[in-house]
Design a protein around this motif. Structure first.
Motif, PDB file in Angstrom:
ATOM      1  N   THR A  91      68.306  21.232 -33.221  1.00 26.58           N
ATOM      2  CA  THR A  91      69.116  20.167 -32.630  1.00 26.58           C
ATOM      3  C   THR A  91      68.486  19.753 -31.302  1.00 26.58           C
ATOM      4  N   VAL A  93      67.450  16.456 -28.323  1.00 21.01           N
ATOM      5  CA  VAL A  93      66.776  15.169 -28.212  1.00 21.01           C
ATOM      6  C   VAL A  93      65.265  15.389 -28.236  1.00 21.01           C
ATOM      7  N   ARG A  95      61.878  13.794 -27.412  1.00 24.09           N
ATOM      8  CA  ARG A  95      61.309  12.707 -26.619  1.00 24.09           C
ATOM      9  C   ARG A  95      59.821  12.602 -26.933  1.00 24.09           C
ATOM     10  N   SER A 115      64.259  12.198 -39.877  1.00 19.95           N
ATOM     11  CA  SER A 115      65.618  12.147 -39.342  1.00 19.95           C
ATOM     12  C   SER A 115      66.643  12.541 -40.401  1.00 19.95           C
ATOM     13  N   ILE A 121      68.857  16.299 -34.906  1.00 21.83           N
ATOM     14  CA  ILE A 121      67.913  15.845 -33.877  1.00 21.83           C
ATOM     15  C   ILE A 121      68.156  14.373 -33.556  1.00 21.83           C
ATOM     16  N   LYS A 122      68.222  14.062 -32.277  1.00 25.71           N
ATOM     17  CA  LYS A 122      68.260  12.682 -31.811  1.00 25.71           C
ATOM     18  C   LYS A 122      66.884  12.340 -31.247  1.00 25.71           C
ATOM     19  N   PHE A 123      66.605  11.043 -31.120  1.00 23.30           N
ATOM     20  CA  PHE A 123      65.253  10.617 -30.773  1.00 23.30           C
ATOM     21  C   PHE A 123      65.262   9.679 -29.568  1.00 23.30           C
ATOM     22  N   ASP A 124      64.307   9.899 -28.689  1.00 27.88           N
ATOM     23  CA  ASP A 124      64.090   9.036 -27.527  1.00 27.88           C
ATOM     24  C   ASP A 124      62.595   8.708 -27.512  1.00 27.88           C
ATOM     25  N   LYS A 280      62.434  21.775 -32.611  1.00 21.57           N
ATOM     26  CA  LYS A 280      62.495  20.350 -32.944  1.00 21.57           C
ATOM     27  C   LYS A 280      61.104  19.721 -32.861  1.00 21.57           C
TER      28      LYS A 280
END
Length: 296
Positions: A91, A93, A95, A115, A121-124, A280
């Motif tokens: 989990t 972010v 980057r 994804s 996982i979030k993405f920047d 991640k």
């Protein structure tokens, strides 16, 4: 075990440069932190930091000890996380710095697939031509194309992209189709360069025979997308990976020329500041390494 716990607390205090902020971050009372650091100094026999009512300042011994402790603590955290990831998905972010045109043409569908595999996982993403500083900026990974310049980073090669020559039908009708690499010297050629002329090195597919030709053109560009667009607008010959121009070739806006010849392959790297990667980031790099090779 107690000494390792004290090392962890010492690292947190130094990172925060404040007992109060470290107490907030760790949940350990301020007074306990101060007592544990004092005990650590006593055990080592050296003062690690100077304390005043306004600030903390590391001694020379403290700076050396911090660098050693930080590596040990990072490795311990990584080992704990990697074991935990055997039971749970990563989990957080992610980057990443990505090259604009390569990300659009190659990486977008792969990232969408990744994804879906790892919904936690979030993405920047930073999609700019600039090369970010992985040491001073908060990026987990940078995907870079071309030969490497910074030897202080950790590089993992993901793939190599073969490059081909393309031009529009209207351009070829007006200026003629090159029959051999030397003919390119009389054509408008689009590409990355810092002067008005540059050398293209081509290889014959059948026997890897090499041909160098100095090409020139009126446009100096640092955007693959703009080069492709100009080529489709009949402005010259372009040398780039097949996937970058796949749509233009499919619609007839561009034709491949000199099909027996290819340009030098472009290496693709995943760059990180350290080998100690959170799950991640490691999973993202591993995924790209496996999947990019299938489309190049």
């Amino acid at each position: 075990m107690e000494i390792l716990n004290d090392m962890v607390l010492f690292v947190e205090v130094v990172k925060a440069m404040s007992f109060r902020r470290a107490a907030d971050a760790t949940g350990v009372p301020n007074s306990t932190l101060s007592r544990r650091i004092s005990a650590l100094e006593k055990a080592i026999g050296l003062r690690l930091m100077h304390r005043t009512t306004r600030r903390l300042e590391l001694t020379e011994a403290g700076r050396i000890y911090f660098e050693r402790c930080k590596r040990i603590v990072d490795e311990a955290k990584l080992a704990h996380e990697q074991l935990g990831e055997m039971l749970a998905q990563p989990t957080g972010v992610l980057r990443a710095s990505l090259p604009v045109d390569f990300a659009t043409a190659y990486l977008a569908p792969l990232i969408a697939e990744f994804s879906n595999l790892y919904p936690g996982i979030k993405f920047d993403f930073d999609l700019t031509p600039r090369r970010v500083d992985l040491v001073s900026e908060p990026f987990d990974v940078a995907i870079r194309m071309g030969e490497l310049q910074d030897s202080t980073l950790i590089a993992r090669q993901l793939a190599s992209l073969a490059t081909n020559l393309y031009a529009s039908p209207k351009y070829l009708k007006k200026f003629g189709k090159p029959k051999e690499p030397a003919d390119l010297a009389t054509h408008e050629c689009l590409g990355f360069r810092v002067s008005k002329s540059t050398m293209w090195t081509l290889y014959r597919s059948a026997d890897m025979c090499e041909s160098k030709v100095e090409v020139s053109g009126k446009f100096q560009l640092n955007s693959v997308g703009m080069m492709r667009r100009f080529a489709a607008l009949d402005m010259g010959v372009v040398l780039m990976p097949e996937a970058m121009v796949a749509d233009d070739v499919a619609t007839g806006r561009l034709n491949r020329i000199l099909p027996l010849w290819q340009g030098a392959a472009i290496p693709i790297y995943a760059m990180t500041e350290t080998r100690l990667l959170p799950a991640k980031t490691q999973k993202f790099i591993d995924f790209l390494s496996k999947r990019i090779s299938k489309i190049t």
